[in-house]
Design a protein around this motif. Structure first.
Motif, mmCIF file in Angstrom:
data_model
loop_
_atom_site.group_PDB
_atom_site.id
_atom_site.type_symbol
_atom_site.label_atom_id
_atom_site.label_comp_id
_atom_site.label_asym_id
_atom_site.label_seq_id
_atom_site.Cartn_x
_atom_site.Cartn_y
_atom_site.Cartn_z
ATOM 1 N N LEU A 34 0.879 -0.968 -0.458
ATOM 2 C CA LEU A 34 0.136 0.079 -0.205
ATOM 3 C C LEU A 34 0.900 0.928 -0.173
ATOM 4 N N MET A 35 1.926 0.770 0.179
ATOM 5 C CA MET A 35 3.208 2.213 0.682
ATOM 6 C C MET A 35 4.006 2.337 -1.084
ATOM 7 N N ALA A 36 3.620 2.052 -1.644
ATOM 8 C CA ALA A 36 4.503 1.690 -2.672
ATOM 9 C C ALA A 36 3.153 2.011 -3.768
ATOM 10 N N ILE A 37 2.113 2.058 -3.801
ATOM 11 C CA ILE A 37 1.047 2.405 -4.601
ATOM 12 C C ILE A 37 0.764 4.402 -4.029
ATOM 13 N N PHE A 38 1.416 4.597 -3.359
ATOM 14 C CA PHE A 38 0.603 5.237 -2.908
ATOM 15 C C PHE A 38 1.715 6.418 -3.333
ATOM 16 N N CYS A 39 2.752 6.380 -2.638
ATOM 17 C CA CYS A 39 4.463 7.091 -3.340
ATOM 18 C C CYS A 39 3.871 6.530 -5.194
ATOM 19 N N THR A 40 4.230 5.815 -5.154
ATOM 20 C CA THR A 40 3.784 5.828 -7.217
ATOM 21 C C THR A 40 2.906 6.727 -7.883
ATOM 22 N N THR A 41 1.998 6.502 -6.972
ATOM 23 C CA THR A 41 0.757 7.057 -6.983
ATOM 24 C C THR A 41 0.984 8.699 -7.167
ATOM 25 N N LEU A 42 1.719 9.258 -6.665
ATOM 26 C CA LEU A 42 1.967 10.608 -5.794
ATOM 27 C C LEU A 42 3.037 10.895 -7.043
ATOM 28 N N SER A 43 4.099 10.181 -7.257
ATOM 29 C CA SER A 43 5.221 10.653 -8.253
ATOM 30 C C SER A 43 4.145 10.182 -9.697
ATOM 31 N N TYR A 44 3.777 9.764 -10.116
ATOM 32 C CA TYR A 44 2.776 10.255 -11.534
ATOM 33 C C TYR A 44 1.937 11.665 -11.692
ATOM 34 N N VAL A 45 1.331 11.398 -10.589
ATOM 35 C CA VAL A 45 0.428 13.055 -10.059
ATOM 36 C C VAL A 45 1.163 14.209 -10.647
ATOM 37 N N VAL A 46 2.975 14.249 -9.954
ATOM 38 C CA VAL A 46 3.794 15.292 -10.070
ATOM 39 C C VAL A 46 4.346 15.491 -10.879
ATOM 40 N N ILE A 47 4.547 14.357 -12.183
ATOM 41 C CA ILE A 47 5.139 14.258 -13.093
ATOM 42 C C ILE A 47 4.778 14.896 -14.148
ATOM 43 N N VAL A 48 3.236 14.206 -14.619
ATOM 44 C CA VAL A 48 1.701 14.849 -15.434
ATOM 45 C C VAL A 48 1.022 16.430 -15.133
ATOM 46 N N ILE A 49 1.863 16.599 -13.727
ATOM 47 C CA ILE A 49 0.826 17.854 -13.848
ATOM 48 C C ILE A 49 2.263 19.050 -14.104
ATOM 49 N N THR A 50 3.503 18.504 -13.310
ATOM 50 C CA THR A 50 4.928 19.342 -13.434
ATOM 51 C C THR A 50 5.154 19.603 -15.268
ATOM 52 N N SER A 51 5.141 17.737 -16.160
ATOM 53 C CA SER A 51 5.348 18.535 -17.380
ATOM 54 C C SER A 51 3.790 18.553 -18.051
ATOM 55 N N GLY A 52 2.820 19.005 -17.652
ATOM 56 C CA GLY A 52 1.480 19.769 -18.508
ATOM 57 C C GLY A 52 1.319 21.056 -18.260
ATOM 58 N N ALA A 53 1.835 21.987 -16.999
ATOM 59 C CA ALA A 53 2.383 22.682 -16.233
ATOM 60 C C ALA A 53 3.242 23.419 -17.211
ATOM 61 N N SER A 54 4.882 22.955 -18.156
ATOM 62 C CA SER A 54 5.664 23.726 -18.445
ATOM 63 C C SER A 54 6.482 23.140 -19.452
ATOM 64 N N THR A 55 5.416 21.965 -20.221
ATOM 65 C CA THR A 55 5.953 21.848 -22.123
ATOM 66 C C THR A 55 4.961 21.714 -22.855
ATOM 67 N N VAL A 56 4.944 23.021 -24.068
ATOM 68 C CA VAL A 56 3.849 22.948 -25.498
ATOM 69 C C VAL A 56 3.731 21.136 -25.260
ATOM 70 N N ARG A 57 2.428 21.213 -26.214
ATOM 71 C CA ARG A 57 2.195 19.924 -27.324
ATOM 72 C C ARG A 57 3.414 19.838 -27.997
ATOM 73 N N ASP A 58 3.280 21.143 -28.948
ATOM 74 C CA ASP A 58 3.802 20.406 -30.765
ATOM 75 C C ASP A 58 5.177 22.287 -30.432
ATOM 76 N N ALA A 59 6.580 22.032 -30.316
ATOM 77 C CA ALA A 59 7.699 22.229 -30.837
ATOM 78 C C ALA A 59 8.417 22.432 -32.474
ATOM 79 N N SER A 60 8.942 22.763 -32.782
ATOM 80 C CA SER A 60 9.636 22.753 -33.764
ATOM 81 C C SER A 60 11.263 21.952 -33.907
#
Length: 889
Positions: A340-366
């Motif tokens: 259960l601790m592993a599920i919580f920690c990995t869930t937190l890491s996934y959410v952090v990566i989704v939010i940080t990458s989506g808030a800092s990188t555009v979808r399309d670039a050349s």
């Protein structure tokens, strides 16, 4: 009084020491476990070892029996369960086996197996497709399945001691060997295939890295094969070093992964260079976050369910800690906490990566520096990058963008402070997963081999070293992984791996739900957060996801499991008893149906001959058993009864009945006489409506050679309340009847049982071709009236008359047993009867036994009826109540 108790206590202890002699260390330990109270000097204090009799391949202890305790003696026996033939004899005691705690063996191992290439190479792409909101929702759905499965695992782990075997051990000990062994084999194979999958993922990253530096060994495909085989070989040697070396390697991989995460998070805070901006990374920006919050579906994979299918494998790996349950110090604590601790920690890491990458990188670039805007005008510019001074409109409109969340798979390396630490993280994630599966697959398979459920695999159950390492299983898993790497058809294998894991999750949740609803007293998990409805949700969700992801792979998976289930259930039939929830469910169903029958009124259409067969030991009268089994199997109740003078074991007789494929209960009753025993047995046998209504006994063919005092037929029949069948048979009912004829002599109308029994007999496949002829007493007119009634039972109706020769033979048979009281003067019949009660007076009647009918008379009558018959004969007598009807009523 207290003084007398102390003296008795001292005497008992002296008696014990006198017969045990010098105490060994174990004996001293046993004595220490005794209660010191003067009120208990015989019984042992509670010991957990006494409750380990259901564990496989373990040394168990047996507590003193009540009989020995009552005799003021004590004994202690330590017996060894049947060992595998290939098991090595234990040598002198050495170092104890290595056992791990929850942090390293469960928490860290589960996190390493959950994190994988999808985290580094696919998560940011999924974010571009589904947006931050729906990606988080996708992850929440996936985690809900894995979390409910983890709760079920925790419940099983806290329901008792968990030994080696992991997932297979949990499912098999809960649902039984049929489903447990089926999924155990599939899950072992899935782990072996996962070794190849993660190794190839590592090899592809290494190949791409080598090509970026202009290094090529052979070609693109063969380079992956070469790197893969070398890599998995190195991993094999690590496993040969034992769990200590494997754990050290996993710790190293974990450190590398944590370093790569720190590198990524630090990179999001570092101001991006112009080169990174051209590739789409601008740092945290409100407009970019809002733009990436909603979905932007693109390409053939641009839909919710396809993205969910791609992401879900990133949440698997939760069973990695449970799969090495035999190497844990305390599985009941380590598995719930670590998983259960592993599920919580990995869930937190996934959410952090989704939010940080989506808030800092555009979808399309050349990726072109020329797209940097020099002026302040943004007319005609598309996307949030316009406000940040970059115009990627041209590549967006032409769909030629090669950078950004939607086009570049290594966005995490772009965002991080050091690209090479992210590459090292990819290496660590793939290698740790491959190593974890290389260890778990043989350990699960080893437990399966030791249970001897499947033939020809016990060779791989042998363990080596202090940790009982399955070295042979390691080599087998290695060979499977190498074969898959060389074939390199991972696109076909990958769906099966996901389905195999989902199938395991489904059965784990199902086993917990099933154990809960059957209310088995043995199901008492200490894990308080478990709920049967969450387990049901996990089972249903896992089953649905199997078909939602790849329906054809789901069909193949369940088809294979069904074949294995049928093989184990109907062909192999393993001789094991693990107290599964299936057994508890069968008991509940039988009890419920038996109780519900009490409210059902009897009807002649539903009459079934429920037979109490006086077989004695069943194997001594196989013909009697086979005959009754022919017309009661899958139709009605059959109980083999045995009247004994002292209590005896019933197991051997039950095994004999099962081996002979006779569906019958066996019960024995202690009584002084056969007559009393039968009377008590008929009253005590059965349950509710499932009680015998028909007594079946064999005929004593040598009755004239025996003492008249042994004629029990009449004494038994006189106490009957229902129906009886007397049978003189040969052992012919195990063979096919062919086209033989069954002759029925319907002499007395006592309810029709004599017609029902042969009809039931011909419903069996081996007697289906037999014809039934019914002979009746009477004239032609009576025969015509009866023809229509028995036409559905018999193929022919014949009218017969009693022949004088039969009566003459009967008189000759009973002559030695007559009193000839009318020829004796001054002597009453009563006085003669007192001396010889079995003899026959001149005025007694023949066919129907009355209370004062002598046993010799009745046996002689039966012997006359069956005289001259060279085939099995059955004599049937009803109780004047209808057991069949000729009318639709």
């Amino acid at each position: 009084m207290q003084f007398q108790t102390v003296m008795v206590s001292l005497f008992i202890n002296f008696f014990f020491l006198f017969f045990t002699g010098t105490k060994s260390e174990s004996g001293q330990k046993d004595m220490e476990l005794r209660k010191t109270s003067i009120y208990n000097t015989i019984d042992m204090a509670p010991q957990l070892d006494y409750y380990a009799n259901t564990l496989p391949h373990q040394e168990i202890k047996i507590r003193p029996s009540l009989d020995f305790n009552q005799k003021l003696t004590f004994y202690y026996i330590s017996i060894q369960k049947t060992k595998d033939e290939n098991e090595e004899p234990q040598g002198p005691p050495g170092k104890p086996p290595t056992r791990f705690g929850w942090f390293i063996a469960v928490w860290m191992r589960c996190m390493l197996n959950i994190w994988g290439v999808i985290l580094f190479l696919r998560l940011t792409w999924i974010t571009s497709q589904a947006g931050i909101g729906e990606t988080t929702f996708i992850h929440s759905l996936a985690v809900s399945v894995t979390t409910t499965t983890a709760l079920s695992i925790s419940a099983i782990a806290t329901n008792g001691r968990v030994k080696s075997g992991g997932t297979y051990f949990m499912i098999s000990r809960t649902l039984g060997p049929e489903l447990g062994a089926s999924i155990g084999l599939i899950f072992s194979l899935a782990n072996a295939l996962a070794v190849a999958l993660h190794t190839v993922g590592f090899s592809e990253v290494v190949r791409d890295l080598m090509r970026s530096y202009g290094t090529i060994m052979v070609d693109s495909l063969n380079d992956v094969r070469i790197i893969g085989v070398v890599t998995v070989t190195i991993l094999l040697f690590i496993t040969f070093g034992g769990m200590d070396w494997e754990a050290k390697a996993q710790i190293f991989f974990f450190i590398v992964l944590m370093a790569s995460f720190v590198d990524y998070l630090v990179g999001t805070l570092i101001p991006p260079t112009l080169l990174k901006k051209s590739q789409g990374f601008f740092g945290y920006d409100r407009d970019i976050f809002i733009e990436n919050l909603t979905p932007s579906w693109r390409g053939p994979d641009g839909n919710f369910f396809r993205q969910f299918a791609i992401f879900f494998p990133a949440c698997t790996g939760i069973l990695s800690g449970a799969n090495i349950s035999g190497d844990l110090k305390d599985p009941s604590t380590a598995i719930p906490k670590g998983t259960l601790m592993a599920i919580f920690c990995t869930t937190l890491s996934y959410v952090v990566i989704v939010i940080t990458s989506g808030a800092s990188t555009v979808r399309d670039a050349s990726g072109n520096m020329t797209d940097l805007m020099t002026g302040n005008s943004t007319s005609g510019c598309l996307g949030p990058a316009c406000k940040l001074g970059w115009n990627f409109t041209t590549c967006v409109q032409s769909q030629a963008c090669s950078q950004g969340l939607a086009n570049y798979s290594q966005v995490m390396g772009l965002i991080s402070g050091s690209y090479y630490l992210i590459v090292a993280g990819v290496f660590a994630a793939t290698l740790s997963s491959a190593l974890g599966f290389l260890v778990s697959a043989p350990k699960i398979f080893q437990c399966l081999c030791k249970d001897n459920v499947y033939p020809y695999i016990s060779f791989f159950g042998k363990g080596y070293g202090k940790n009982n390492e399955p070295l042979r299983g390691y080599i087998l898993t290695y060979l499977i992984a190498v074969a898959i790497i060389l074939v390199a058809q991972l696109n076909i294998i990958a769906p099966f791996i996901s389905n195999f894991f989902l199938c395991s999750y489904c059965l784990i949740n199902l086993s917990c739900f099933h154990a809960s609803i059957v209310n088995s007293p043995g199901w008492r998990p200490a894990f308080k957060y478990y709920n049967k409805w969450t387990a049901l949700y996990g089972a249903m969700a896992s089953f649905a996801l199997m078909f939602a992801f790849t329906w054809w792979a789901a069909l193949v998976t369940w088809f294979v499991i069904s074949l294995l289930f049928i093989y184990i259930t109907y062909l192999k039939k393993p001789n094991v008893n693990w107290g599964s929830s299936i057994q508890a469910s069968s008991y509940n169903m039988a009890l419920s149906f038996s109780v519900s029958l009490t409210d059902v009124k009897d009807h002649v259409k539903n009459f079934r001959p429920q037979c109490l067969v006086m077989t004695g030991p069943p194997k001594q009268r196989p013909a009697l058993v086979d005959f009754v089994g022919c017309f009661t199997k899958q139709v009605s109740l059959m109980i083999c009864g045995n009247i004994i003078m002292f209590q005896d074991s019933t197991d051997q007789y039950v095994k004999w009945l099962n081996k002979r494929k006779v569906r019958s209960f066996y019960t024995q009753f202690t009584a002084n006489t056969l007559r009393d025993g039968v009377r008590y047995l008929m009253q005590a046998s059965g349950l509710g409506k499932l009680k015998p209504n028909t007594l079946v006994i064999g005929f004593k063919s040598n009755w004239m050679e025996s003492s008249p005092t042994t004629y029990h037929f009449f004494h038994i029949l006189s106490l009957l309340i229902q129906i009886y069948i007397i049978i003189t048979v040969k052992t012919v009912f195990k063979n096919a009847g062919g086209t033989k004829t069954i002759d029925v002599y319907w002499i007395a109308d006592d309810g029709g049982l004599i017609l029902l029994v042969p009809y039931l007999l011909t419903r069996r496949k081996c007697w289906r071709s037999c014809k039934i002829r019914v002979f009746i007493l009477g004239d032609e007119e009576n025969m015509m009236e009866s023809r229509d009634g028995v036409s559905f039972l018999a193929s022919k109706l014949i009218c017969v008359f009693l022949m004088p020769c039969s009566m003459n033979r009967f008189l000759e048979t009973v002559a030695p047993y007559r009193l000839y009281d009318e020829q004796q003067e001054d002597v009453s019949v009563q006085e003669l009867k007192k001396k010889e009660p079995w003899k026959i007076s001149d005025k007694q009647s023949l066919p129907v036994p009355h209370g004062d009918c002598p046993s010799a008379l009745y046996i002689a009558w039966l012997d006359t009826l069956t005289c001259g018959l060279h085939c099995p004969a059955v004599l049937v007598r009803g109780n004047q109540e209808n057991v069949l009807t000729f009318y639709c009523q």
